[in-house]
Design a protein around this motif. Structure first.
Motif, PDB file in Angstrom:
ATOM      1  N   ASP A  53       0.873  -1.173   0.000  1.00 39.57           N
ATOM      2  CA  ASP A  53       0.000   0.000   0.000  1.00 39.57           C
ATOM      3  C   ASP A  53       0.910   1.222   0.000  1.00 39.57           C
ATOM      4  O   ASP A  53       1.252   1.736   1.066  1.00 39.57           O
ATOM      5  CB  ASP A  53      -0.879  -0.072   1.256  1.00 39.57           C
ATOM      6  CG  ASP A  53      -1.827   1.110   1.381  1.00 39.57           C
ATOM      7  OD1 ASP A  53      -1.740   2.038   0.554  1.00 39.57           O
ATOM      8  OD2 ASP A  53      -2.644   1.104   2.318  1.00 39.57           O
ATOM      9  N   ILE A  54       1.317   1.643  -1.196  1.00 41.65           N
ATOM     10  CA  ILE A  54       2.313   2.714  -1.297  1.00 41.65           C
ATOM     11  C   ILE A  54       1.934   3.733  -2.364  1.00 41.65           C
ATOM     12  O   ILE A  54       1.000   3.494  -3.143  1.00 41.65           O
ATOM     13  CB  ILE A  54       3.717   2.151  -1.639  1.00 41.65           C
ATOM     14  CG1 ILE A  54       3.648   1.273  -2.888  1.00 41.65           C
ATOM     15  CG2 ILE A  54       4.275   1.364  -0.460  1.00 41.65           C
ATOM     16  CD1 ILE A  54       4.998   0.730  -3.315  1.00 41.65           C
ATOM     17  N   ASP A  55       2.637   4.863  -2.394  1.00 43.65           N
ATOM     18  CA  ASP A  55       2.320   5.901  -3.373  1.00 43.65           C
ATOM     19  C   ASP A  55       3.150   5.715  -4.653  1.00 43.65           C
ATOM     20  O   ASP A  55       3.930   4.780  -4.774  1.00 43.65           O
ATOM     21  CB  ASP A  55       2.494   7.302  -2.770  1.00 43.65           C
ATOM     22  CG  ASP A  55       3.957   7.631  -2.484  1.00 43.65           C
ATOM     23  OD1 ASP A  55       4.857   6.862  -2.897  1.00 43.65           O
ATOM     24  OD2 ASP A  55       4.208   8.655  -1.842  1.00 43.65           O
ATOM     25  N   TRP A  56       2.924   6.605  -5.615  1.00 50.16           N
ATOM     26  CA  TRP A  56       3.560   6.446  -6.937  1.00 50.16           C
ATOM     27  C   TRP A  56       5.078   6.479  -6.865  1.00 50.16           C
ATOM     28  O   TRP A  56       5.753   5.830  -7.679  1.00 50.16           O
ATOM     29  CB  TRP A  56       3.037   7.488  -7.923  1.00 50.16           C
ATOM     30  CG  TRP A  56       3.443   8.914  -7.630  1.00 50.16           C
ATOM     31  CD1 TRP A  56       2.759   9.821  -6.872  1.00 50.16           C
ATOM     32  CD2 TRP A  56       4.616   9.588  -8.096  1.00 50.16           C
ATOM     33  NE1 TRP A  56       3.438  11.015  -6.829  1.00 50.16           N
ATOM     34  CE2 TRP A  56       4.583  10.909  -7.577  1.00 50.16           C
ATOM     35  CE3 TRP A  56       5.698   9.217  -8.904  1.00 50.16           C
ATOM     36  CZ2 TRP A  56       5.578  11.848  -7.833  1.00 50.16           C
ATOM     37  CZ3 TRP A  56       6.698  10.161  -9.159  1.00 50.16           C
ATOM     38  CH2 TRP A  56       6.622  11.459  -8.622  1.00 50.16           C
ATOM     39  N   GLN A  57       5.609   7.205  -5.892  1.00 49.36           N
ATOM     40  CA  GLN A  57       7.071   7.269  -5.788  1.00 49.36           C
ATOM     41  C   GLN A  57       7.644   5.940  -5.310  1.00 49.36           C
ATOM     42  O   GLN A  57       8.628   5.441  -5.856  1.00 49.36           O
ATOM     43  CB  GLN A  57       7.487   8.411  -4.861  1.00 49.36           C
ATOM     44  CG  GLN A  57       7.336   9.763  -5.544  1.00 49.36           C
ATOM     45  CD  GLN A  57       7.200  10.911  -4.563  1.00 49.36           C
ATOM     46  OE1 GLN A  57       6.428  10.809  -3.605  1.00 49.36           O
ATOM     47  NE2 GLN A  57       7.932  11.984  -4.807  1.00 49.36           N
ATOM     48  N   GLY A  58       6.988   5.361  -4.298  1.00 46.05           N
ATOM     49  CA  GLY A  58       7.393   4.038  -3.833  1.00 46.05           C
ATOM     50  C   GLY A  58       7.224   3.007  -4.940  1.00 46.05           C
ATOM     51  O   GLY A  58       8.068   2.127  -5.131  1.00 46.05           O
ATOM     52  N   ALA A  59       6.120   3.139  -5.688  1.00 45.79           N
ATOM     53  CA  ALA A  59       5.846   2.198  -6.781  1.00 45.79           C
ATOM     54  C   ALA A  59       6.985   2.199  -7.797  1.00 45.79           C
ATOM     55  O   ALA A  59       7.425   1.160  -8.272  1.00 45.79           O
ATOM     56  CB  ALA A  59       4.519   2.558  -7.460  1.00 45.79           C
ATOM     57  N   ARG A  60       7.473   3.387  -8.112  1.00 41.17           N
ATOM     58  CA  ARG A  60       8.578   3.483  -9.079  1.00 41.17           C
ATOM     59  C   ARG A  60       9.825   2.773  -8.576  1.00 41.17           C
ATOM     60  O   ARG A  60      10.501   2.085  -9.332  1.00 41.17           O
ATOM     61  CB  ARG A  60       8.926   4.959  -9.331  1.00 41.17           C
ATOM     62  CG  ARG A  60       8.006   5.622 -10.312  1.00 41.17           C
ATOM     63  CD  ARG A  60       8.623   6.933 -10.767  1.00 41.17           C
ATOM     64  NE  ARG A  60       7.756   7.593 -11.734  1.00 41.17           N
ATOM     65  CZ  ARG A  60       7.958   8.819 -12.193  1.00 41.17           C
ATOM     66  NH1 ARG A  60       9.007   9.526 -11.771  1.00 41.17           N
ATOM     67  NH2 ARG A  60       7.146   9.349 -13.076  1.00 41.17           N
ATOM     68  N   GLN A  61      10.118   2.949  -7.295  1.00 39.46           N
ATOM     69  CA  GLN A  61      11.301   2.287  -6.725  1.00 39.46           C
ATOM     70  C   GLN A  61      11.161   0.775  -6.792  1.00 39.46           C
ATOM     71  O   GLN A  61      12.105   0.052  -7.113  1.00 39.46           O
ATOM     72  CB  GLN A  61      11.503   2.717  -5.263  1.00 39.46           C
ATOM     73  CG  GLN A  61      11.903   4.179  -5.091  1.00 39.46           C
ATOM     74  CD  GLN A  61      12.126   4.510  -3.613  1.00 39.46           C
ATOM     75  OE1 GLN A  61      12.950   3.909  -2.941  1.00 39.46           O
ATOM     76  NE2 GLN A  61      11.365   5.464  -3.093  1.00 39.46           N
ATOM     77  N   ILE A  62       9.956   0.287  -6.455  1.00 44.15           N
ATOM     78  CA  ILE A  62       9.727  -1.166  -6.448  1.00 44.15           C
ATOM     79  C   ILE A  62       9.847  -1.738  -7.860  1.00 44.15           C
ATOM     80  O   ILE A  62      10.467  -2.782  -8.071  1.00 44.15           O
ATOM     81  CB  ILE A  62       8.321  -1.497  -5.891  1.00 44.15           C
ATOM     82  CG1 ILE A  62       8.133  -0.924  -4.497  1.00 44.15           C
ATOM     83  CG2 ILE A  62       8.066  -3.000  -5.945  1.00 44.15           C
ATOM     84  CD1 ILE A  62       8.585  -1.792  -3.385  1.00 44.15           C
ATOM     85  N   ARG A  63       9.231  -1.060  -8.838  1.00 41.84           N
ATOM     86  CA  ARG A  63       9.276  -1.570 -10.215  1.00 41.84           C
ATOM     87  C   ARG A  63      10.707  -1.749 -10.714  1.00 41.84           C
ATOM     88  O   ARG A  63      10.996  -2.657 -11.478  1.00 41.84           O
ATOM     89  CB  ARG A  63       8.537  -0.615 -11.154  1.00 41.84           C
ATOM     90  CG  ARG A  63       7.042  -0.756 -11.093  1.00 41.84           C
ATOM     91  CD  ARG A  63       6.359   0.023 -12.220  1.00 41.84           C
ATOM     92  NE  ARG A  63       5.003   0.352 -11.813  1.00 41.84           N
ATOM     93  CZ  ARG A  63       4.629   1.538 -11.359  1.00 41.84           C
ATOM     94  NH1 ARG A  63       5.504   2.528 -11.259  1.00 41.84           N
ATOM     95  NH2 ARG A  63       3.371   1.732 -10.997  1.00 41.84           N
ATOM     96  N   GLN A  64      11.576  -0.834 -10.289  1.00 39.42           N
ATOM     97  CA  GLN A  64      12.975  -0.946 -10.716  1.00 39.42           C
ATOM     98  C   GLN A  64      13.660  -2.174 -10.121  1.00 39.42           C
ATOM     99  O   GLN A  64      14.567  -2.736 -10.724  1.00 39.42           O
ATOM    100  CB  GLN A  64      13.754   0.304 -10.303  1.00 39.42           C
ATOM    101  CG  GLN A  64      13.455   1.501 -11.203  1.00 39.42           C
ATOM    102  CD  GLN A  64      14.113   2.768 -10.708  1.00 39.42           C
ATOM    103  OE1 GLN A  64      14.725   2.775  -9.642  1.00 39.42           O
ATOM    104  NE2 GLN A  64      13.988   3.846 -11.462  1.00 39.42           N
ATOM    105  N   LYS A  65      13.201  -2.562  -8.924  1.00 38.87           N
ATOM    106  CA  LYS A  65      13.887  -3.658  -8.225  1.00 38.87           C
ATOM    107  C   LYS A  65      13.209  -5.010  -8.402  1.00 38.87           C
ATOM    108  O   LYS A  65      13.859  -6.044  -8.296  1.00 38.87           O
ATOM    109  CB  LYS A  65      13.987  -3.336  -6.729  1.00 38.87           C
ATOM    110  CG  LYS A  65      14.953  -2.186  -6.470  1.00 38.87           C
ATOM    111  CD  LYS A  65      15.067  -1.891  -4.997  1.00 38.87           C
ATOM    112  CE  LYS A  65      15.890  -0.637  -4.747  1.00 38.87           C
ATOM    113  NZ  LYS A  65      15.591  -0.003  -3.475  1.00 38.87           N
ATOM    114  N   VAL A  66      11.890  -5.003  -8.605  1.00 37.65           N
ATOM    115  CA  VAL A  66      11.142  -6.263  -8.734  1.00 37.65           C
ATOM    116  C   VAL A  66      10.358  -6.224 -10.044  1.00 37.65           C
ATOM    117  O   VAL A  66       9.277  -5.651 -10.127  1.00 37.65           O
ATOM    118  CB  VAL A  66      10.162  -6.464  -7.547  1.00 37.65           C
ATOM    119  CG1 VAL A  66       9.524  -7.847  -7.610  1.00 37.65           C
ATOM    120  CG2 VAL A  66      10.860  -6.263  -6.213  1.00 37.65           C
TER     121      VAL A  66
END
Lengths: 208, 208
Positions: free
Chosen positions: B103-116
């Motif tokens: 349950d995160i915002d768009w900034q967190g989402a971007r970080q996750i997409r880069q790693k997973v």
């Protein structure tokens, strides 16, 4: 109006694909789904109607349509009969927001994927080898030779299951139907589709 | 055992994301889904419990965890508080076949997409600007300044909706919940997942 989605549904004979499609369409009260009607040169079976189950045409008519380039895919199957999927009817329905299902085998699926990048493909597997054999033999209307041929074709079809986007195991019919509906719904929730479908809302929200 | 899927759920405040997640988890009788528990340095609100709603830690503890590299994503939000998602707990749950929601915002989402790479992301939109405003103001527990800040953050969040794989418009709650479930189910019907899940059946069928 958003475009409908084009789906390929493949399965070995005996996996229950036709029953699933029938149940799906029977529940589609808004008439937003349809099965693409293929052309074929085989003889109509008892209860089959031209323009509903197939467009029944002669070999020379079929070959003339090939030359006119109207087929998205076509094949001559064992037994010598042609089957084909005509493009114009599909495009008209998709443009009206109707999801169109292609009930074709892995060879047809390959031809379609090359021509229509956005197509989604679903493969239906039987729950076990035993159950598949029971269903293929159990119809009791064919000779042993036909059963052997059908079994061989089923195994050939199954060997291509991993060329598909989705796989449904038809163990419990209701679950398999729910699974099929989940795929159709989820595809409508994809960004590209929702962007079209909710243009007004998105414009309103982003204009703030 | 198949791996669970990792999902990002983002939405502007007021879109109903928390209610959807709560309802989803309440219906998950097999305990095959869970909400990832974030670390935060903000103070617990009334009714919030450490280890359930968040891991509440001090700023120095949080910064020490950053140095240890345990965060998949973290951010310092307006107000100065840290929020972060720790990797070890997520991996353990995924390996047990549990779907994990972030349950995160768009900034967190971007970080996750880069790693997973395999993460799937879902954005939830409110049904109208008017309804969003009503929901943001209607809580009646915050000052005008906080409401203005929250509205600004909501608009910022909405502007990134098109970085997500799926979009759900939360107009009717039950429909939105069904939509969410459809996405989760459809993702389990994808070839890669089914290949793992039905190894035995596929082996049996292909061995014939």
């Amino acid at each position: 109006m958003s475009q409908g989605n084009l789906y390929i549904l493949s399965a070995p004979s005996g996996a229950g694909k036709s029953s699933l499609i029938s149940a799906l369409l029977a529940q589609d009260q808004q008439k937003k789904m349809m099965l693409s009607i293929s052309h074929t040169t085989r003889q109509p079976r008892l209860g089959e109607t031209d323009g509903i189950h197939y467009y029944f045409v002669s070999v020379s008519e079929f070959e003339s349509l090939i030359e006119q380039g109207i087929f998205l895919e076509y094949a001559k199957v064992f037994g010598g009969n042609y089957y084909g999927t005509s493009l114009p009817a599909i495009e008209k329905n998709l443009s009206q927001g109707i999801d169109v299902f292609l009930d074709i085998d892995w060879q047809g699926a390959r031809q379609i994927r090359q021509k229509v990048q956005s197509v989604k493909s679903i493969f239906i597997l039987p729950p076990s080898l035993q159950e598949l054999e029971r269903r293929l033999i159990g119809r009791g209307q064919d000779s042993e030779e036909v059963i052997v041929q059908r079994m061989s074709k089923a195994m050939d079809e199954i060997s291509h299951y991993d060329e598909y986007d989705y796989v449904i195991v038809n163990d419990n019919f209701e679950q398999a139907l729910t699974d099929l509906k989940s795929i159709l719904r989820a595809e409508k929730l994809r960004l590209g589709y929702q962007k079209q479908e909710n243009q007004g809302l998105i414009h309103e929200l982003l204009a703030k």
